[in-house]
Design an enzyme around this catalytic site. Structure first.
Site, PDB file in Angstrom:
ATOM      1  N   VAL A   1       0.857  -1.187   0.000  1.00 23.57           N
ATOM      2  CA  VAL A   1       0.000   0.000   0.000  1.00 23.57           C
ATOM      3  C   VAL A   1       0.886   1.227   0.000  1.00 23.57           C
ATOM      4  O   VAL A   1       1.863   1.303   0.743  1.00 23.57           O
ATOM      5  CB  VAL A   1      -0.932   0.011   1.242  1.00 23.57           C
ATOM      6  CG1 VAL A   1      -1.717   1.305   1.303  1.00 23.57           C
ATOM      7  CG2 VAL A   1      -1.879  -1.180   1.224  1.00 23.57           C
ATOM      8  N   LYS A   2       0.538   2.151  -0.879  1.00 21.46           N
ATOM      9  CA  LYS A   2       1.263   3.441  -0.889  1.00 21.46           C
ATOM     10  C   LYS A   2       0.346   4.516  -0.348  1.00 21.46           C
ATOM     11  O   LYS A   2      -0.793   4.669  -0.800  1.00 21.46           O
ATOM     12  CB  LYS A   2       1.684   3.779  -2.321  1.00 21.46           C
ATOM     13  CG  LYS A   2       2.111   5.223  -2.497  1.00 21.46           C
ATOM     14  CD  LYS A   2       2.989   5.389  -3.708  1.00 21.46           C
ATOM     15  CE  LYS A   2       2.282   5.961  -4.884  1.00 21.46           C
ATOM     16  NZ  LYS A   2       3.171   6.221  -6.024  1.00 21.46           N
ATOM     17  N   THR A   3       0.850   5.260   0.631  1.00 23.34           N
ATOM     18  CA  THR A   3       0.031   6.309   1.215  1.00 23.34           C
ATOM     19  C   THR A   3       0.911   7.502   1.564  1.00 23.34           C
ATOM     20  O   THR A   3       2.081   7.560   1.159  1.00 23.34           O
ATOM     21  CB  THR A   3      -0.734   5.759   2.446  1.00 23.34           C
ATOM     22  OG1 THR A   3      -1.743   6.697   2.819  1.00 23.34           O
ATOM     23  CG2 THR A   3       0.173   5.513   3.654  1.00 23.34           C
TER      24      THR A   3
ATOM     25  N   ASP B   1       7.806   5.375  -2.168  1.00 17.12           N
ATOM     26  CA  ASP B   1       7.586   5.376  -3.619  1.00 17.12           C
ATOM     27  C   ASP B   1       7.514   6.863  -3.943  1.00 17.12           C
ATOM     28  O   ASP B   1       6.446   7.459  -3.985  1.00 17.12           O
ATOM     29  CB  ASP B   1       6.292   4.650  -3.979  1.00 17.12           C
ATOM     30  CG  ASP B   1       6.109   4.550  -5.490  1.00 17.12           C
ATOM     31  OD1 ASP B   1       7.068   4.833  -6.231  1.00 17.12           O
ATOM     32  OD2 ASP B   1       5.005   4.179  -5.928  1.00 17.12           O
TER      33      ASP B   1
END
Ligand code: 5RP
Length: 260
Positions: free
Chosen positions: A172-174, A220
């Site tokens: 998950v990218k947050t 990221d």
């Protein structure tokens, strides 16, 4: 988890450090020629050696990245609206799994828009993408996109990350936020942070440091690298924070040294 999926993930998240520096250069998929990425090939060629993988669209990959690259490729497979639209949540899956396999991707990524007009469709699309990707041992990265009116706080990001994990996302990218530890605790899959808008280099390094300390497996990151006055120095410094546990001061010295 199947062997192929684990093998692909190991190309991105270093088995040695358990961490990753993903270089996000997919911004043009809705922003067009983003500052710092106008000439994408020129911008990313010097950065690739310091990234564990590239997060990119198929069009930029085909046109701007040498097929002999050693860099693993994480492919953005969603898109639709441009920055001209008020509702950015109107995304669809735009790149097929066959294309991802043909391009030898190690993973596919898409955004979910929790709280957005098309929340339900984007979350359902994530579930469908996971169903399809797992047939081929392909990891899925879910990006918790934040609408203009959404607060980037623990409550909201915690909700979005958990929903992504519940749908089966493998990463998950947050965004980083206060109490980030709580977001990590409630999300049992690896989290990477996006950098967000360009900020002062030292502040961006501090944010990466805090995220790692709070349990993120890496970054990221895009704009805080390629929009820096010294992108190579910045990615080297970020790499040191993520993989070598460097302090902010040590990492900033790496950045400054490269500038000279
Ligand atoms: C856009 C994205 C970008 O890849 C993401 O925002 C990372 O880039 P930055 O560090 O510039 O925020 O997914 O939706």
């Amino acid at each position: 988890m199947c062997w192929g999926l684990r093998n692909r993930l190991s190309k991105v998240i270093s088995p040695k450090t358990g961490k990753t520096v993903m270089l996000a250069v997919d911004h043009g998929y809705f922003q067009g020629p983003t500052t710092g990425l106008r000439e994408l090939k020129k911008a990313i060629d010097p950065l690739i050696p310091y990234a564990d993988c590239l997060f990119i669209t198929r069009g930029m990959l085909r046109n701007c990245v040498d097929p002999q690259t050693k860099s693993p490729i994480f492919l953005r497979v969603s898109g639709g609206p441009s920055i001209l639209k008020d509702d950015l949540s109107d995304e669809h899956i735009t790149t097929s799994m066959t294309e991802a396999l043909r391009l030898n991707a190690v993973g596919v990524g898409m955004s979910i828009f929790v709280g957005g007009v098309n929340e339900s469709r984007t979350v359902a699309n994530l579930g469908k993408l996971v169903n399809e990707a797992e047939e081929y041992g392909m990891p899925v990265l879910a990006i918790t996109a934040v609408g203009k009116e959404m607060a980037r706080d623990e409550r909201y990001l915690g909700l979005a990350c958990r929903m992504a994990a519940e749908q089966g996302a493998h990463i998950v990218k947050t965004y980083y936020c206060d109490n980030f530890k709580e977001v990590v605790k409630a999300c049992p899959v690896p989290i990477v942070i996006a950098g967000g808008k360009k900020i002062d280099e030292k502040d961006a390094l501090q944010m990466a440091r805090n995220a790692i300390d709070d349990g993120a497996v890496g970054v990221d990151m895009g704009r805080n690298i390629f929009q820096s006055e010294n992108p190579v120095g910045m990615i080297k410094a970020i790499n040191a924070v993520v993989h070598k546990n460097a302090s902010v001061d040590d990492a900033f010295n790496i950045y400054e040294k490269e500038k000279k």
